[in-house]
Each structure stands twice: as structure tokens, then as C-alpha cells.
Write a protein that holds these residues in place. Structure first.
Motif, short mmCIF file in Angstrom:
data_model
loop_
_atom_site.label_atom_id
_atom_site.label_comp_id
_atom_site.label_asym_id
_atom_site.label_seq_id
_atom_site.Cartn_x
_atom_site.Cartn_y
_atom_site.Cartn_z
N ARG A 237 3.88 0.50 26.43
CA ARG A 237 4.24 1.03 27.50
C ARG A 237 3.11 1.22 28.41
O ARG A 237 2.50 0.33 28.89
N ARG B 250 -0.27 17.54 22.78
CA ARG B 250 0.61 17.41 24.12
C ARG B 250 2.15 17.56 23.54
O ARG B 250 3.00 16.36 23.49
N PRO B 251 2.42 18.90 22.86
CA PRO B 251 3.77 18.96 22.60
C PRO B 251 4.88 18.97 23.71
O PRO B 251 4.67 19.76 24.81
N GLY B 252 5.86 18.52 23.74
CA GLY B 252 7.09 18.74 24.59
C GLY B 252 8.41 19.48 23.88
O GLY B 252 8.37 20.63 23.85
N LEU B 253 9.12 18.77 23.30
CA LEU B 253 10.15 19.18 22.90
C LEU B 253 10.18 20.08 21.68
O LEU B 253 10.84 21.25 21.89
N LYS C 181 -6.21 6.18 29.47
CA LYS C 181 -5.25 5.91 28.31
C LYS C 181 -5.18 4.54 27.67
O LYS C 181 -5.30 3.49 28.49
N HIS D 108 -0.62 7.34 23.17
CA HIS D 108 0.70 7.79 22.86
C HIS D 108 1.28 7.29 21.58
O HIS D 108 1.27 6.03 21.47
N LEU E 76 1.01 12.46 33.87
CA LEU E 76 0.86 11.53 32.95
C LEU E 76 0.98 10.24 33.42
O LEU E 76 0.77 9.25 32.41
N TYR F 235 12.11 19.90 30.45
CA TYR F 235 13.48 19.59 29.81
C TYR F 235 14.42 20.19 29.92
O TYR F 235 15.13 20.53 28.87
N LYS G 93 7.49 18.41 31.73
CA LYS G 93 8.02 17.22 33.11
C LYS G 93 9.53 17.55 32.86
O LYS G 93 10.09 18.12 32.23
N VAL H 32 3.98 20.17 27.60
CA VAL H 32 4.67 19.15 28.52
C VAL H 32 5.94 19.71 29.11
O VAL H 32 6.78 19.90 28.32
N ASN I 117 2.07 13.82 20.32
CA ASN I 117 3.39 14.70 20.97
C ASN I 117 3.89 15.69 19.95
O ASN I 117 3.14 15.96 18.82
N SER I 118 5.16 16.16 19.91
CA SER I 118 5.67 17.04 19.16
C SER I 118 5.52 16.60 17.71
O SER I 118 5.22 17.24 16.67
N TYR J 36 16.54 15.39 23.57
CA TYR J 36 16.12 15.18 24.50
C TYR J 36 16.90 14.97 25.74
O TYR J 36 16.76 15.65 26.82
C1 LIG Z 1 2.52 10.81 27.19
C2 LIG Z 1 3.16 11.73 26.55
N1 LIG Z 1 2.84 12.79 25.83
C3 LIG Z 1 3.46 13.88 25.11
C4 LIG Z 1 4.78 13.91 25.51
C5 LIG Z 1 5.78 15.11 24.53
O1 LIG Z 1 6.61 14.17 23.73
P1 LIG Z 1 7.56 15.14 22.94
O2 LIG Z 1 8.61 15.77 23.92
O3 LIG Z 1 8.31 14.38 22.06
O4 LIG Z 1 6.80 16.24 22.27
C6 LIG Z 1 5.44 12.74 26.11
C7 LIG Z 1 6.93 12.85 26.46
O5 LIG Z 1 7.65 12.07 26.32
C8 LIG Z 1 4.60 11.85 26.87
O6 LIG Z 1 5.21 11.12 27.68
#
Ligand SMILES: Cc1ncc(COP(=O)(O)O)c(C=O)c1O
Length: 358
Positions: free
Chosen positions: A130, A210-213, A123, A160, A79, A39, A35, A33, A194-195, A343
Motif C-alpha cells: 500500500r 502506533r495503536p488505534g483500535l 515509510k 506497516h 500518516l 474511530y 484518525k 492513532v 499497530n494494535s 473498525y
Molecule cells: C499506518 C498505520 N499505523 C497504525 C494504524 C493503527 O491500526 P490499528 O487500528 O489496527 O491499531 C493504522 C490504521 O489503519 C495505520 O494506517
């Protein structure tokens, strides 16, 4: 000359953190992720560093277009999907995967007459409230998408997690159970984590994580730092000292005189403020590093400057390096002191901060 304030981005740390995701979820594909300018880490350089991921996720069309313009050919998932025929046309042109979460998006795909087949991540809202089709709407959404000529089959099934950062909260288990029931027997890959899910909820590591942070080396849990989870922080926000001055005991410092020197004190003024994304409500006592040694913020954060008590440090000079987070100052700690989440700090680094990608 070095820019005064810079976010030093450690691309080796990004790669290390992706490796950590692979260790935790060896059977899952990784949708990185990236976006919100990855980050705050710079979307194109981060994508290049994370090229070993199986795909990228962004929130908005423009973010995806910028990645394509930079030559990235990975799968890219929007997303939030797109709205309107123009968005759909651009998604087709740039070969972007669409998240579909809303009846309007179904109608838009039904009306599509181009020859592109969209890869769709449908989804379902299992409790976040949300994005996503409500459980009662989901079977109908699935059958409409399955019948839609513009949509490639099979679909990818997504939900999610709302509370995965709280390892004791029952919500995650309920979401996982509901997702399992709603998708039972439906063909296609699944994506949940997610993370926090990837790190803390094994059952959420489905076909795609779907890791971001965590890719940026930061912990989604409030009781630990990224380092405690085997991650390496990828951003170090650093600046320089632009003035050094002494104040007498009892003198007040900065706007509102919010800090009073308890003794004769030496202060370093550093070029960082809320105009750079260092939060204004960060309180006195928050740690920073001056020449790699720990010191504390004192007084109010202004737009371009902060003041630091360096009385205990041997010799501090104009031009010395100040680390605001990263390295020895976990961004998680600064965020907690400022009453926010990491974040917000990393995403909020402002445009005038030079990104120094290494
Ligand atoms: C749909 C979705 N998936 C994955 C993530 C990644 O989340 P995180 O940064 O907590 O890993 C986000 C981030 O907000 C998200 O909106």
C-alpha cells in the motif's frame, strides 16, 4: 431530553486502554492513532482523554488542523503525508510531522524554500503493498532525505504490518525481518506495530507503537474481544424504544417480510438504523440489550429503525434503553454477525448520532 440515539464515550476507558498499551510496550513511545474522528469516538475529546500519549497520528491534514485548533500541542503525524506546496506550507505552519512514502513527496521537500525543518517518518513497504517505498527504492529515498535541507535528522523509520491480526501468519515475521535488514545501521527511531502488533508481536514493539483500535477497547483479533485482552470498550451505542407492538404467529415483519413470527410475539421498535451506522445486513438473531437484558434483532434493519423480539422480557415501554453495542454486546460480535470488522462499525457511526462524552 436525551437525544434518541447516542454514542456514549467513556473517556476513563480510553485512558485505561492507553495504560494497557504502556503495560505491553513499556519501552516504546505511544503514537495514538486518532484518525477518522478517533474511530468514531470524537477526535478532540479522545485526544484530550489520551493526552498521556507521546503523540497522535491522523490520516489527513484537516484532521490535524482540527486538533491544533482545539489547542493540542502534541506531536501529530500525518500518516499519508501531504501533497502539494500548500499542504506542505500548512504542515509547517501547524508543526506537523510528515510521513514520506512516495517519490513525489521527496521532490516536494527538495523544492521547499521555507525555514521550517520537517520531522519525517519515512515509510518502507515491507509487504503490505500500500504506502511506502519499495525495498529497492528505500536506500535512495533515505539518502535523498538525509541530504535534504528541509528535513530534520535523524529520520524516523516506519513500516506497516499487513497480517498481524493473524498470529499464525508467517507474513509478519517476514516483514519484521525485511524491515530489520533494510534499516540496519540507519540512525533514527523505528515504528512498526499497530494494535495487533502491540498485542501479539513483541518484536514489533519498537521505539514507537502506533495503536488505534485497541485504544478504543476493541480487539483486532477475530477470536477474542477487547475485554478478553484486558481492554475496556470506550463506545456504547444506545438508543430508545419508540413503539411496542404484538404480532400473531405467522405474521411477517419489516421490509421484505424478512422475519416471520414463529409464535405470538411482542416487538420493540427502536430508533436505530443504517442511517445511524447500524449495518443494514445485520441479521435476525444479532444480540441487543433492552433494559440491560438480552434480546434479539428480528427482520430487516431499515434507515431509522430496527425491530427487536422482546416477547420474553417482562415489560418493555416506549423510552426504554436499547444498547446496540458496547457494554454487554461486544462490537466484535455485532461486526461478525454483520459480516464486517469492528473498525467499520465504530468509524461508521453517522453524523446524526449524538456523541455523549463522559
Ligand atoms: C499506518 C498505520 N499505523 C497504525 C494504524 C493503527 O491500526 P490499528 O487500528 O489496527 O491499531 C493504522 C490504521 O489503519 C495505520 O494506517
Amino acid at each position: 431530553m436525551n437525544p434518541t440515539i447516542r454514542a456514549v464515550i467513556d473517556t476513563a476507558a480510553l485512558r485505561h486502554n492507553l495504560g494497557r498499551v504502556r503495560e505491553l510496550a513499556p519501552r516504546s513511545k505511544v503514537l495514538a492513532v486518532i484518525k477518522a474522528n478517533a474511530y468514531g469516538h470524537g477526535s478532540v475529546p479522545s485526544a484530550v482523554a489520551l493526552a498521556g500519549a507521546d503523540g497522535f497520528a491522523v490520516a489527513r491534514l484537516e484532521e490535524a488542523v482540527a486538533l491544533r485548533a482545539a489547542g493540542l500541542r502534541h506531536r501529530i503525524v500525518l500518516l499519508e503525508g501531504v501533497f502539494g506546496t500548500d499542504g506542505l506550507r500548512q504542515a509547517a505552519h501547524h508543526r506537523l510531522d510528515l510521513c514520506v512514502h512516495e517519490p513525489e513527496q521527496l521532490a516536494m521537500l527538495d523544492a521547499w524554500r521555507g525555514d521550517h525543518e520537517f520531522s519525517v517518518w519515512v515509510k518502507v513497504d515491507t509487504g503490505m503493498n500500500r504506502l511506502g517505498f519499495k525495498p529497492a527504492q528505500f536506500p535512495r529515498a533515505l539518502s535523498r532525505l538525509s541530504a535534504c535541507a528541509a528535513v530534520a535528522k535523524p529520520l524516523t523509520l516506519v513500516t506497516h504490518l499487513a497480517n498481524a491480526d493473524d498470529r499464525d501468519d508467517a507474513t509478519t515475521r517476514e516483514q519484521l525481518d525485511l524491515f530489520g535488514r533494510l534499516t540496519a545501521g540507519v540512525p533514527g527511531e523505528r515504528s512498526i506495530a499497530n494494535s495487533a502488533g502491540t498485542l501479539g508481536w513483541e518484536a514489533s514493539r519498537a521505539d514507537w507503537v502506533r495503536p488505534g483500535l485497541m485504544l478504543y477497547g476493541v480487539s483486532p483479533f477475530s477470536d477474542t474481544t477487547g475485554q478478553g485482552l484486558g481492554l475496556r470498550p470506550a463506545m456504547r451505542l444506545e438508543t430508545t424504544v419508540i413503539a411496542v407492538k404484538d404480532v400473531e404467529a405467522g405474521e411477517r415483519v419489516g421490509y421484505g417480510g424478512a422475519w416471520t413470527a414463529p409464535r405470538r410475539s411482542r416487538l420493540a421498535v427502536a430508533a436505530a438504523g443504517y442511517g445511524d451506522g447500524y449495518p443494514r445486513n445485520t441479521p435476525s438473531g444479532t444480540p441487543v440489550l433492552v433494559n440491560e437484558q438480552r434480546a434479539e434483532l428480528v427482520g430487516r434493519v431499515s434507515m431509522d429503525m430496527i425491530t427487536i423480539d422482546v416477547t420474553h422480557l417482562p415489560r418493555v415501554l416506549v423510552g426504554d434503553v436499547v444498547v446496540l453495542w458496547g457494554g454487554g454486546v461486544p462490537v466484535e460480535q455485532v461486526a461478525r454477525a454483520a459480516g464486517t470488522i469492528p473498525y467499520e462499525l465504530i468509524c461508521g457511526v453517522s453524523q446524526r448520532v449524538h456523541l455523549d462524552v463522559r
